[in-house]
Design an enzyme around this catalytic site. Structure first.
Site, PDB file in Angstrom:
ATOM      1  N   SER A 247      54.846 -61.748 117.839  1.00 55.25           N
ATOM      2  CA  SER A 247      55.649 -62.524 116.893  1.00 55.25           C
ATOM      3  C   SER A 247      54.743 -63.453 116.102  1.00 55.25           C
ATOM      4  O   SER A 247      53.597 -63.718 116.495  1.00 55.25           O
ATOM      5  CB  SER A 247      56.701 -63.356 117.631  1.00 55.25           C
ATOM      6  OG  SER A 247      56.116 -64.525 118.198  1.00 55.25           O
ATOM      7  N   ASP A 248      55.243 -63.963 115.000  1.00 52.31           N
ATOM      8  CA  ASP A 248      54.573 -65.080 114.345  1.00 52.31           C
ATOM      9  C   ASP A 248      54.966 -66.342 115.101  1.00 52.31           C
ATOM     10  O   ASP A 248      55.806 -66.331 116.003  1.00 52.31           O
ATOM     11  CB  ASP A 248      54.964 -65.150 112.868  1.00 52.31           C
ATOM     12  CG  ASP A 248      53.870 -65.762 112.008  1.00 52.31           C
ATOM     13  OD1 ASP A 248      53.092 -66.583 112.530  1.00 52.31           O
ATOM     14  OD2 ASP A 248      53.782 -65.431 110.812  1.00 52.31           O
ATOM     15  N   TRP A 249      54.349 -67.450 114.748  1.00 50.24           N
ATOM     16  CA  TRP A 249      54.497 -68.713 115.491  1.00 50.24           C
ATOM     17  C   TRP A 249      55.974 -69.136 115.534  1.00 50.24           C
ATOM     18  O   TRP A 249      56.580 -69.446 114.509  1.00 50.24           O
ATOM     19  CB  TRP A 249      53.663 -69.789 114.819  1.00 50.24           C
ATOM     20  CG  TRP A 249      53.560 -71.082 115.570  1.00 50.24           C
ATOM     21  CD1 TRP A 249      54.569 -71.969 115.806  1.00 50.24           C
ATOM     22  CD2 TRP A 249      52.385 -71.643 116.179  1.00 50.24           C
ATOM     23  NE1 TRP A 249      54.094 -73.047 116.518  1.00 50.24           N
ATOM     24  CE2 TRP A 249      52.758 -72.874 116.756  1.00 50.24           C
ATOM     25  CE3 TRP A 249      51.059 -71.235 116.281  1.00 50.24           C
ATOM     26  CZ2 TRP A 249      51.847 -73.696 117.425  1.00 50.24           C
ATOM     27  CZ3 TRP A 249      50.155 -72.056 116.950  1.00 50.24           C
ATOM     28  CH2 TRP A 249      50.546 -73.265 117.514  1.00 50.24           C
ATOM     29  N   GLY A 250      56.542 -69.137 116.731  1.00 49.74           N
ATOM     30  CA  GLY A 250      57.913 -69.615 116.911  1.00 49.74           C
ATOM     31  C   GLY A 250      58.976 -68.787 116.224  1.00 49.74           C
ATOM     32  O   GLY A 250      60.105 -69.264 116.013  1.00 49.74           O
TER      33      GLY A 250
END
Length: 711
Positions: free
Chosen positions: A267-270
């Site tokens: 995933s990307d950050w958060g």
């Protein structure tokens, strides 16, 4: 079963559900030893660290994690956890490490994938020696909107050029042997369609048809998979109502199954809890369920998987078989990297001088000469020049966004580059920083004025979109003030993104697009200004005439009436021209080239194309000047009449060739099934019978063409 698979299954068979879920958990790295973190590693709750402390490390002051701490974190993983599975350290090594290369959009202007590959091999060697196993690069998002701040991280508006750059960067990062101590795993991002964020707003929605995705946005990812990319990062954006992070169709059905991707998706950050904001999940538990079932293997920092996956498995909402598949993928990458055998930071020497030489060469090839009235460039070695503008001595902003480990003190500024390489040049300059109100107060003693124009790195990159791409009033005033002195003006443009320069173009005798060139900025600029390097860069993205033209890109389809001003000059707007300021693929040289090829019509059967036969086109490139130079020859295809609307022109091949003065070189191009095909409404790649126009030249306005008939 191959040996690698045997090892994976042996490890997997010994793992508890908690340990499996732990492999999916990536956390940000501590900057000092933290016993709580060590204990989580011992429990098997951490599979990876991202060596960053914020979501926007690209424009933040990046804190470095010491080698001793990295080795200690790894030691705890391999010696004190039950199964001894190493952690993988990821870092945003985007376009350089200690030696900073031109940003991706600038480097794409080189149209030299072999050199890009070599430079990224250098980057990997520097990063791996600092403990980096995995880089979150390359970004291969196709972008047609220069308002979007992250357009600078990608290769521009063309899927073919983007695919070539993707392969070059991935093969550079990963090398011939991924297990070698100086290789790092690459990550193709952001999958999918992130560059089409509506209005150029970062993180925003996209509305893209599958036809457009498959023909324009997906090809670079297919090439990345074919090139062996070990990881892919899911995008923040939604596509037609479904966030990419929770789209089983795009993550599993297309990427993993159709394209055959066998690495893992991060995933990307958060991004997982952000699906709550996007309105498809009520809480973090449901967000974890949706994204995991979609095929998102590793979670970056938000820990929804760690908190909820076990319960979801117990409730039958998530299968353990799916969990095993994700763990297999992560273990596969760790084994391919050789982390089980060599978990600690390697020690080897790095030839920084070679890296700087290669970076200088790439920066020189990436510079695009847009205008050269009366051949004012190259300058005489003993020229008397005035240097003015905010980028004369700049060593920070020329590095560009996403520079975590580059040291501005290593940068050669424009002033230093000219003084160091051409000491006989008489230079009068004003050190004018961005914050000064009066940017141009030099006395203009020189016979030629060189204006170093630009903007700060904070104007581009993640979360740095703009609504207006016109060159600023402050830069316009610099140019107009200089024009009053009636001296020839050379404008150097240090802008990461395309900007509209119609307000300064009439006042400038020469315009040089520099972009963000990295550590070797000053040397590369000096090389081009004084002719040591003959410019050969080509625009990887259209330069609009004004903001209101956006989106404007060369590979558009025709309309029902003659309103496509990119090529035919029809007046789309009452208040500005229809055509761009400079088209895709454009770039001048100090040499003059004549490109010719056999214009006779050709025929080939569809059956022959399906069997692999190609049409060979021999192209002659003659240098009709007294200056040696490199030219980038570009081949475009137009499907005259198809079952679906096809682009007016599409770049299908390019080749750079060095031709000595008054000499000729020959190039062989081939056009086959891949060059003539497209993805139809059913998602199938097909070639249809009919006529195709083949254009060859040095930009998308190439006017020499031949007709090919497929029967």
């Amino acid at each position: 079963m191959e040996e690698l698979d045997v090892r994976i299954e042996k490890i997997l068979s010994q793992m508890t559900i908690d340990e499996k879920i732990g492999q999916l958990n990536q956390i940000s790295s501590p900057l000092v030893p933290d016993e709580k973190v060590f204990e989580e590693i011992r429990k098997g709750n951490i599979g990876s660290f991202i060596l960053s402390t914020t979501a926007q490390a690209g424009n933040d002051d990046a804190d470095n994690v010491s080698a001793n701490l990295l080795n200690e974190l790894q030691r705890v993983a391999v010696e004190e956890s039950r199964l001894g599975i190493p952690v993988i350290f990821g870092r945003d090594v985007i376009h350089g490490h200690n030696t900073v290369l031109p940003i991706a959009l600038t480097a794409a202007a080189s149209f030299d994938d072999a050199l890009v590959k070599e430079c990224y091999r250098n980057v990997a060697r520097e990063a791996a020696r600092d403990g980096v196993h995995w880089t979150f690069s390359p970004m291969v998002d196709l972008s047609r909107d220069p308002r979007w701040g992250r357009c600078v991280e990608g290769p521009g508006e063309d899927p073919y050029l983007g695919s070539k750059m993707a392969r070059a960067m991935i093969e550079g990062f990963q090398g011939e042997d991924l297990a070698a101590e100086d290789s790092v795993a690459a990550c193709a991002k952001h999958y999918l369609g992130y560059g089409a964020s509506e209005g150029g707003r970062d993180y925003f929605k996209t509305e893209i048809s599958e036809y457009t995705i498959r023909n324009f946005y997906l090809p670079a990812y297919k090439e990345a998979v074919d090139a062996g990319a070990q990881t892919v990062m899911a995008a923040f954006n939604e596509i037609s109502g479904q966030p990419c992070s929770s789209s089983r169709y795009w993550l599993t059905d297309v990427l993993k199954k159709e394209l055959g991707f066998d690495g893992f998706i991060v995933s990307d950050w958060g991004a997982i809890p952000q699906t709550i904001c996007q309105g498809v999940a009520e809480d973090e538990k449901q967000a974890a369920e949706l994204c995991f079932n979609a095929g998102l293997d590793m979670e970056m920092v938000s820990a929804c998987y760690l908190k909820h996956l076990k319960e979801l498995i117990e409730q039958g909402m998530v299968s353990e078989e799916q969990l095993d598949d994700s763990v297999r993928r992560i273990l596969r990458v760790k084994l391919r990297l050789g982390l089980f055998e060599k978990p600690y930071i390697p020690k080897y020497s790095v030839d920084k001088d070679k890296h700087k030489r290669d970076a200088r060469r790439l920066a020189g090839e990436s510079i695009v000469l847009l205008k050269n009235k009366d051949n004012i460039l190259p300058l005489n070695l003993e020229s008397s020049i005035t240097l003015a503008g905010p980028m004369v001595t700049d060593k920070v902003n020329v590095l560009g966004t996403w520079v975590l480990d580059g040291n501005p003190e290593d940068v050669t500024s424009v002033l230093e580059g000219i003084k160091g390489n051409y000491p006989k040049c008489d230079i009068n300059y004003r050190d004018s920083a961005f914050e000064e109100e009066q940017l141009c107060v030099a006395n203009y003693k020189g016979d030629i004025t060189v204006l170093c124009l630009g903007e700060t790195k904070m104007m581009t990159g993640e979360a740095n979109s703009v609504s207006n791409i016109e060159i600023s009033d402050r830069m316009i005033n610099i140019v107009k003030n200089a024009y009053v002195k009636k001296k020839p003006i050379v404008a150097l443009l240090f802008y990461a993104r395309p900007i509209a320069i119609k307000e300064i173009e009439p006042y400038c005798d020469a315009i040089v697009w520099c972009g963000n060139l990295g550590t070797e900025t000053g040397n590369a600029v000096a090389d081009v200004l004084f002719g040591k390097v003959n410019p050969s860069g080509k625009l990887p993205v259209t330069l609009p005439y004004c903001t209101g033209q956006i989106p404007i890109y060369y590979n558009t389809t025709a309309a029902s009436r003659a309103v496509n001003g990119y090529y035919d000059g029809y007046l789309n707007y009452h208040d500005c021209q229809a055509a761009p300021m400079y088209p895709f693929g454009f770039g001048l040289s100090y040499s003059d080239f004549d490109i010719s090829f056999d214009l006779s019509n050709r025929k080939i059967s569809l059956k022959e194309l399906e069997e692999g036969k190609t049409l060979k086109i021999k192209i002659k490139v003659r240098n009709i000047s007294e200056t040696d130079g490199r030219e980038v020859v570009q081949l475009y295809v137009k499907d005259v009449a198809a079952s679906m609307a096809r682009p007016i022109r599409e770049l299908k091949q390019y080749k750079g060739v060095f031709v000595k003065a008054n000499n000729e070189e020959e190039l062989d191009f081939e056009v086959g099934y891949r060059e003539l095909g497209f993805y139809n409404a059913n998602g199938n790649f097909v070639v249809e019978k009919g006529k195709f126009e083949i254009f060859v030249g040095n930009d998308c306005y190439a006017d020499k063409k031949t007709l090919l008939e497929v029967n």
